[in-house]
Scaffold this motif. Sequence first.
Motif, mmCIF file in Angstrom:
data_model
loop_
_atom_site.group_PDB
_atom_site.id
_atom_site.type_symbol
_atom_site.label_atom_id
_atom_site.label_comp_id
_atom_site.label_asym_id
_atom_site.label_seq_id
_atom_site.Cartn_x
_atom_site.Cartn_y
_atom_site.Cartn_z
ATOM 1 N N ASN A 319 -29.800 21.682 31.933
ATOM 2 C CA ASN A 319 -28.737 21.754 30.933
ATOM 3 C C ASN A 319 -27.640 20.767 31.330
ATOM 4 O O ASN A 319 -27.565 20.321 32.484
ATOM 5 C CB ASN A 319 -28.198 23.186 30.798
ATOM 6 C CG ASN A 319 -27.679 23.744 32.119
ATOM 7 O OD1 ASN A 319 -26.835 23.145 32.768
ATOM 8 N ND2 ASN A 319 -28.193 24.899 32.518
ATOM 9 N N GLY A 338 -33.112 13.519 29.052
ATOM 10 C CA GLY A 338 -33.789 13.953 27.829
ATOM 11 C C GLY A 338 -34.894 14.946 28.104
ATOM 12 O O GLY A 338 -35.230 15.250 29.238
ATOM 13 N N PRO A 341 -33.884 19.695 24.200
ATOM 14 C CA PRO A 341 -32.444 19.936 24.363
ATOM 15 C C PRO A 341 -32.068 21.400 24.191
ATOM 16 O O PRO A 341 -32.707 22.148 23.461
ATOM 17 C CB PRO A 341 -31.828 19.086 23.254
ATOM 18 C CG PRO A 341 -32.888 18.988 22.205
ATOM 19 C CD PRO A 341 -34.200 18.977 22.956
ATOM 20 N N ASP A 344 -26.509 20.211 21.277
ATOM 21 C CA ASP A 344 -26.450 18.937 20.556
ATOM 22 C C ASP A 344 -25.365 18.012 21.098
ATOM 23 O O ASP A 344 -24.888 17.122 20.398
ATOM 24 C CB ASP A 344 -26.244 19.173 19.062
ATOM 25 C CG ASP A 344 -24.990 19.973 18.763
ATOM 26 O OD1 ASP A 344 -24.223 20.281 19.715
ATOM 27 O OD2 ASP A 344 -24.756 20.297 17.585
ATOM 28 N N ALA A 365 -35.364 14.862 22.839
ATOM 29 C CA ALA A 365 -33.951 14.527 22.652
ATOM 30 C C ALA A 365 -33.685 13.028 22.684
ATOM 31 O O ALA A 365 -32.512 12.622 22.590
ATOM 32 C CB ALA A 365 -33.120 15.198 23.744
ATOM 33 N N PHE A 369 -29.928 11.670 21.992
ATOM 34 C CA PHE A 369 -29.146 11.268 23.154
ATOM 35 C C PHE A 369 -28.818 9.770 23.114
ATOM 36 O O PHE A 369 -27.751 9.359 23.573
ATOM 37 C CB PHE A 369 -29.886 11.619 24.441
ATOM 38 C CG PHE A 369 -29.809 13.075 24.819
ATOM 39 C CD1 PHE A 369 -29.187 14.000 24.001
ATOM 40 C CD2 PHE A 369 -30.362 13.520 26.008
ATOM 41 C CE1 PHE A 369 -29.116 15.341 24.349
ATOM 42 C CE2 PHE A 369 -30.293 14.859 26.378
ATOM 43 C CZ PHE A 369 -29.672 15.778 25.543
ATOM 44 N N CYS A 408 -31.994 18.820 30.116
ATOM 45 C CA CYS A 408 -32.851 19.419 29.082
ATOM 46 C C CYS A 408 -33.970 20.216 29.731
ATOM 47 O O CYS A 408 -34.368 19.949 30.875
ATOM 48 C CB CYS A 408 -33.501 18.331 28.215
ATOM 49 S SG CYS A 408 -32.405 17.501 27.060
#
Length: 432
Positions: A319, A338, A341, A344, A365, A369, A408
Amino acid sequence: MIASRAWAGRRYAVLGLARSGRATAAALLAAGARVTAWDESENARTALAQQDALDLADPAAVDLTGYDAVLVSPGVPINRHPIAGHARAAGVPVIGDIELFAEARAELPPHRVVGITGTNGKSTTTALVHHILESAGVPSALGGNIGLPILEQQPLPKGGVYVLELSSYQIDLTRSLACDVAVLLNITPDHLDRYAGFDAYAAAKARLFAMQRPGQAAVIGIATEASATVARDVARSGRAEDVTKIAPGVCMDQSRWPALQGPHNAQNALAAIAACEALGIGRAVVDGGLASFTGLPHRMQRLGEVAGVAYVNDSKATNPESTAPALLAFPRIHWIVGGQPKGDDLNACRPGFSNVVRAYTIGEAAAMFETLLMPDMPVERCDTLARAVERAHAEARPGDTVLLSPACASFDQFADYAARGDAFAAAMGALR
């Protein structure tokens, strides 16, 4: 194996037969308990099928009258699984393997327990405390969320220390674990699908201290408001002398600790130092342990260098909050980011953006990203991890760091974060 004579003749249900569930069932059976066990996986059930005193049945579908407890694995979402209401209707407590360990402590040789929790950093801190204790010659065993079921470990001799990594889920399932040293590193939003809200999640962490007795050490990081609140509450409960606060932003010379780089690892190290000092470990031994600690796989793991460029595997950073400190650990970063995800935005990572030479976005993502990061740094959309490593290798210069810290989850392209980290190491190896 750790087991208790007190379980003999009692009846238990075990739901979830992954590693901790298997260890729980085995310990109960070894103690002479009668066990009803279940897992959705047929393979998991088959592995236990031929044991005496074991019934294979779903605890949520059987009459639990007369059972002493239902043991659930931490992965079972008790906030929405029917077992919670079913057990409550029968008047049967729902607990976990950590609570069984707490029950068994009276029969173990004299020992102490360190319990470590927090949203981020708990695995590293748990392993670090264990390493320092081993360096000091203190018998020590790891267990809990770090992937080693505590009931599966051998009992320690007199004077031993059990070092437990505890998730909020495990604390939820524990009622009587009075840790000699309890550590809370931080609290940030996570796992909110299992709680009514952030306050409920924070309250789960705080229960680790509510189970302690006056005089037992409480080491609490105060870098986040939620954990600082826990520190204040513990102090105001009459235990001010028990509390050691770990403040943010403390300047430390981490150059002697190659596996503990970055501000987050400074906080992890300070918490480990405080925990070990509470156990009576001398500072010289602590310093030696910090220097010799090699870190954990996939957690700011330095893999080595290629052409003067360092490669660091931080795949466990699933995260933005856990990636943020990694971006502050090195001055010139080629950032591979990435996957699947969890939100956002990457706002939590922004303080480290100035250290990023170039970003390489991957996975589900990748496009999002790329758009998010373009105003702040050069970005290449690579989609795959292998491609990102190739491009980072081409762009990096001696003294730079190629950092996999994805911010992620991994499940879009990999089985788990470990598989992702292994793939990164393999891609680096192919560059040699």
